[in-house]
Design an enzyme around this catalytic site. Structure first.
Site, PDB file in Angstrom:
ATOM      1  N   GLU A 280     -10.268   4.258  -1.193  1.00 31.44           N
ATOM      2  CA  GLU A 280     -10.063   2.879  -0.839  1.00 31.44           C
ATOM      3  C   GLU A 280     -10.196   1.844  -2.199  1.00 31.44           C
ATOM      4  OE1 GLU A 280      -8.679   1.399   1.926  1.00 31.44           O
ATOM      5  OE2 GLU A 280      -8.836   3.474   2.312  1.00 31.44           O
ATOM      6  N   TRP A 283      -7.044   2.388  -4.116  1.00 26.33           N
ATOM      7  CA  TRP A 283      -5.924   1.380  -3.443  1.00 26.33           C
ATOM      8  C   TRP A 283      -6.170  -0.061  -4.197  1.00 26.33           C
ATOM      9  CZ3 TRP A 283      -1.554   2.011  -1.065  1.00 26.33           C
ATOM     10  CH2 TRP A 283      -1.308   2.834  -0.009  1.00 26.33           C
ATOM     11  N   TRP A 311      14.680 -13.421   9.187  1.00 20.26           N
ATOM     12  CA  TRP A 311      13.275 -13.480   9.884  1.00 20.26           C
ATOM     13  C   TRP A 311      13.760 -14.603  11.151  1.00 20.26           C
ATOM     14  CZ3 TRP A 311      10.337  -9.457   9.332  1.00 20.26           C
ATOM     15  CH2 TRP A 311      10.290  -9.150   8.014  1.00 20.26           C
ATOM     16  N   ASN A 349     -10.320  -4.045   8.477  1.00 25.74           N
ATOM     17  CA  ASN A 349      -9.116  -3.586   7.790  1.00 25.74           C
ATOM     18  C   ASN A 349      -8.253  -2.990   8.699  1.00 25.74           C
ATOM     19  OD1 ASN A 349      -7.721  -2.926   5.042  1.00 25.74           O
ATOM     20  ND2 ASN A 349      -7.904  -0.810   5.892  1.00 25.74           N
ATOM     21  N   TRP A 367       6.814 -12.137   6.985  1.00 30.14           N
ATOM     22  CA  TRP A 367       5.586 -11.435   6.504  1.00 30.14           C
ATOM     23  C   TRP A 367       4.782 -12.443   5.454  1.00 30.14           C
ATOM     24  CZ3 TRP A 367       4.815 -10.898   1.067  1.00 30.14           C
ATOM     25  CH2 TRP A 367       6.139 -10.604   0.398  1.00 30.14           C
ATOM     26  N   TRP A 390       0.248  -6.924   3.064  1.00 31.29           N
ATOM     27  CA  TRP A 390       1.252  -7.476   4.030  1.00 31.29           C
ATOM     28  C   TRP A 390       2.539  -6.806   3.891  1.00 31.29           C
ATOM     29  CZ3 TRP A 390       1.556 -10.518   8.091  1.00 31.29           C
ATOM     30  CH2 TRP A 390       0.033 -11.236   8.532  1.00 31.29           C
TER      31      TRP A 390
END
Length: 483
Positions: A280, A283, A311, A349, A367, A390
């Site tokens: 993590e 990441w 959208w 998370n 988004w 996102w």
């Protein structure tokens, strides 16, 4: 030849230990001043009640006290940092300004402006890597290009870490503390009110602040790290480390975290959880690398084809967005997650993924609307990680979730909050429902709901969208990326 006088600029690194720029400034200079700037360019757009500002305020107070213990002092300014730092450097007559690097586009532009102003005055700008173990182009593919897929990046990152153990070596401050310069009359720290802000519920939430708070959280997590892989996806469990806020503002050292976890793994400790938690952290560095090499992601899709998506827009879309923000979608897990965010500034998370996917693929909203809302509400908001998360949910980012993989909010609820403990905590109006019914209360007959003291539309909203219908619409909306 050592520098005579230098200035250390604290930013997102609010600690006085294992600090790259401070370590270098003290080693290279006869006398080092320290400054923190409440940057009006950043603060101007924030609400008067902002937990992050209150958190920073507490961290700066602890940092100032720690520097006094070491023989130094902290100058605290409330100004436009891009202008204030060169001005202060001139007032103090320093030879150089030291700072740790930032990788966000706006911060890079600000630092470039400061560097130019300093150079025009014959002063040095010296910046150092501190908020990550490997930055920018330190981890590249075999073709010497930045990675765009996480797993090969992680493998290369781990290989480099093991080959270069010095990358996590501590950068000590105390041995060089004699180089601190204490201003003759250090000013008082500004109050929140003087900064234009008000107290929040930070204290009531008992959120640990400063270096001491980060240390306590780390000590609390270590005995739990072995179970991290199994517990991390369940929001009702104490599974995460809760260190993201402290990583964001640098009240602890990522080098120390990586070194400690790696040593634990090498000793055969930490179970499966230690390696998963380390992944993590990787990441986090992956997304920092992405935004540095591809700054357009701050505004647009990493994959250009996804900019063709149309959208949902207009009054109905605005109403759906408002319902999502307020936790009034009619889907309990989504609404409980948004209540957690709105009440505490934190979101688990797993729930960040669930709520993001719901906004994008159930409501059909851009988004970027959700990304901006999270940026406003999250205590631990970090542009690179928030954007990466996102765009992962939107399928528009690097190594993202495939567009056709659409979370079902009911099955996510049944899987990750099976007993409804998390939902009951944040949606007490549904507490009377048993664990079978709490995930989709609209499926119960109205008479049974009434017996529980619940009326949909009064006590809890009807679902604002049908997931099965929304899924088909999303697949049609995303079809343009295949053209």
């Amino acid at each position: 030849m050592p520098l005579n006088k230098s200035l250390l600029w604290f930013r997102r690194d609010l600690r006085a230990f294992d600090h790259a720029a401070l370590h270098q400034a003290l080693r290279q200079s006869k006398s080092v001043y320290c400054v923190f700037v409440y940057d009006t360019a950043i603060l101007a757009d924030l609400p008067r009640q902002d937990r992050r500002v209150e958190f920073i305020h507490a961290c700066v107070a602890e940092l100032a006290a720690e520097l006094r213990q070491l023989g130094g002092a902290l100058i605290v300014l409330h100004a436009d940092a891009a202008a204030a730092i060169p001005r202060l450097a001139a007032e103090l007559g320093v030879d150089a300004v030291f700072a740790n690097q930032d990788y966000e586009p706006a911060a890079i532009a600000r630092d470039a402006a400061v560097a130019r102003a300093l150079a025009a005055d014959a002063r040095l700008w010296l910046s150092f890597k501190d908020q990550v173990v490997f930055d920018k182009s330190e981890v590249l593919s075999l073709s010497e290009r930045p990675f765009s897929v996480y797993t090969p990046y992680k493998n290369a990152w781990l290989k480099k870490m093991h080959a270069e153990p010095a990358c996590t070596a501590p950068l000590d401050v105390e041995p060089y503390a004699a180089s601190f310069a204490a201003p003759a009359t250090p000013g008082c720290l500004p109050t929140l009110a003087e900064l234009g802000f008000e107290e929040t519920n930070l204290r009531q939430l008992a959120i640990p602040t400063g270096m001491s708070g980060a240390a306590k959280l780390w000590e609390d997590f270590l005995p739990r790290i072995a179970n991290y892989q199994r517990a991390r996806d369940f929001p009702a469990l104490k599974g995460p480390s809760y260190l993201s806020l402290h990583l964001r503002f640098g009240t602890l050292s990522v080098r120390h975290l990586v070194r400690s976890v790696n040593e634990l793994i090498e000793r055969g400790g930490g179970g499966d959880g230690a390696a998963v938690w380390l992944a993590e952290l990787i990441w986090r560095e992956f997304y920092a690398m992405i935004i540095f090499h591809h700054p357009h992601v701050a505004e647009r899709a990493f994959k250009p084809a996804y900019e063709r998506i149309e959208w949902h827009a207009g009054p109905d879309a605005d109403a759906a967005f408002a319902a999502w923000c307020a936790g009034r979608t009619g889907y309990p897990l989504v609404d409980a997650a948004m209540a957690q965010l709105n009440q505490t500034g934190y979101m688990h998370n797993r729930l960040r993924m669930v709520t993001a996917c719901f906004l994008i693929k159930d409501l059909g909203l851009d988004w970027r609307r959700g990304e901006r809302y999270f940026a406003l509400r999250l205590n631990d908001f970090d542009l690179a990680s928030n954007n990466g998360g996102w765009q992962w949910a939107a399928s528009s980012g690097c190594d993202a979730q495939p567009y056709f993989r659409i979370f079902n909010p009911i099955t996510q609820s049944e899987k990750f909050d099976a007993d409804g403990r998390f939902i009951r905590r944040y949606l007490p109006q549904l507490a009377a429902l048993d664990k079978r019914d709490i995930h989709a209360p609209w499926l119960l007959p109205p008479m049974l709901l009434e017996q529980k003291g619940i009326r949909l539309g009064r006590d809890y909203p009807e679902p604002i969208v049908q997931h099965d219908v929304a899924r088909k619409e999303t697949l049609a909306r995303y079809a343009v990326v295949k053209v």
